[in-house]
Structures are given as C-alpha cells and as structure tokens.
Design a protein around this motif. Structure first.
Motif, PDB file in Angstrom:
ATOM      1  N   ALA A 135     -42.543 -41.326  43.343  1.00  0.00           N
ATOM      2  CA  ALA A 135     -42.559 -41.633  44.776  1.00  0.00           C
ATOM      3  C   ALA A 135     -41.357 -40.999  45.473  1.00  0.00           C
ATOM      4  O   ALA A 135     -41.489 -40.445  46.571  1.00  0.00           O
ATOM      5  N   TRP A 136     -40.190 -41.049  44.837  1.00  0.00           N
ATOM      6  CA  TRP A 136     -38.994 -40.440  45.419  1.00  0.00           C
ATOM      7  C   TRP A 136     -39.167 -38.926  45.516  1.00  0.00           C
ATOM      8  O   TRP A 136     -38.850 -38.330  46.545  1.00  0.00           O
ATOM      9  N   GLN A 160     -39.227 -36.579  48.875  1.00  0.00           N
ATOM     10  CA  GLN A 160     -38.330 -35.432  49.062  1.00  0.00           C
ATOM     11  C   GLN A 160     -39.127 -34.173  49.386  1.00  0.00           C
ATOM     12  O   GLN A 160     -38.717 -33.375  50.224  1.00  0.00           O
ATOM     13  N   ALA A 161     -40.262 -33.995  48.734  1.00  0.00           N
ATOM     14  CA  ALA A 161     -41.088 -32.814  48.982  1.00  0.00           C
ATOM     15  C   ALA A 161     -41.609 -32.828  50.416  1.00  0.00           C
ATOM     16  O   ALA A 161     -41.637 -31.787  51.078  1.00  0.00           O
ATOM     17  N   ASN A 162     -41.993 -34.005  50.894  1.00  0.00           N
ATOM     18  CA  ASN A 162     -42.499 -34.115  52.266  1.00  0.00           C
ATOM     19  C   ASN A 162     -41.398 -33.903  53.295  1.00  0.00           C
ATOM     20  O   ASN A 162     -41.629 -33.322  54.349  1.00  0.00           O
ATOM     21  N   GLU A 163     -40.198 -34.379  53.001  1.00  0.00           N
ATOM     22  CA  GLU A 163     -39.087 -34.249  53.940  1.00  0.00           C
ATOM     23  C   GLU A 163     -38.540 -32.831  53.998  1.00  0.00           C
ATOM     24  O   GLU A 163     -38.000 -32.406  55.010  1.00  0.00           O
TER      25      GLU A 163
END
Length: 106
Positions: free
Chosen positions: A90-91, A95-98
C-alpha cells in the motif's frame, strides 16, 4: 520517540544492548531494501519495531520453525515481513501515485 526507544519500552529494557542494536540495524536494512528507500518512512517505523521485538524474543531459537515442550509450542514464520506485505505494498502504491507528474512545454 525513536525506534530503539519504542522497542526498549515494549521489551521492558532500560539500556541498549549489542544484540538489540544489531537486530534493529538488520531489520531496518531489510525494510529499506523492501521499500527501495534510503530512509525508513516514519509512517512505516512501526513495522521495524514489531519485527525487531519478534526477533529479539526469538534469540536462542534462530532457525527453528517450531518448538514443543510439555504442551507448550511455538512456531515461527520464515519471513518476518510477510504479515506486513499488504502495508508495504500500500505504501509503495501510494508513492507510485504521488510521484506521477506532468511536464508541460510552452
């Protein structure tokens, strides 16, 4: 509170030990490798604490997958981080989305 202080509080220890420091260092290194980062994010430090406590409590039983004596039995997982795989993923997804951004040329 620092990770080492949280671990000492959970274990009821008052001083750092060489064993505890080594466990924390190794646990932190493994978590950083799993996350692909140089510093463990604060929101995931609880994983480091939980796993270090587990490893500390297993001192003397390293390598054992199960133990049984007079009705008392213990069993250990091969991968300490398996219980936290969903949290780690989930983390990483967050991070990939941000990190996705746009570049505009004018």
């Amino acid at each position: 509170m620092a990770v080492i202080d949280d671990i000492k509080a959970m274990l009821g220890l008052t001083e750092d030990t060489t064993q505890l420091s080594t466990i924390v260092t190794l646990t932190e290194s493994r978590l950083k490798a799993l996350l692909g980062v140089d510093v463990v994010p604060q929101e995931l430090e609880y994983i480091e604490v939980e796993i270090a406590v587990r490893r500390y409590n297993r001192i003397g039983s390293e390598g054992a997958t199960s133990h049984s004596v007079e009705g008392e039995s213990w069993s250990f997982k091969d991968n300490d981080f398996a219980d936290f795989a969903d949290d780690i993923q989930a983390w990483r997804d967050k991070q990939a989305n941000e990190s996705k951004g746009r570049i505009r040329f004018l």
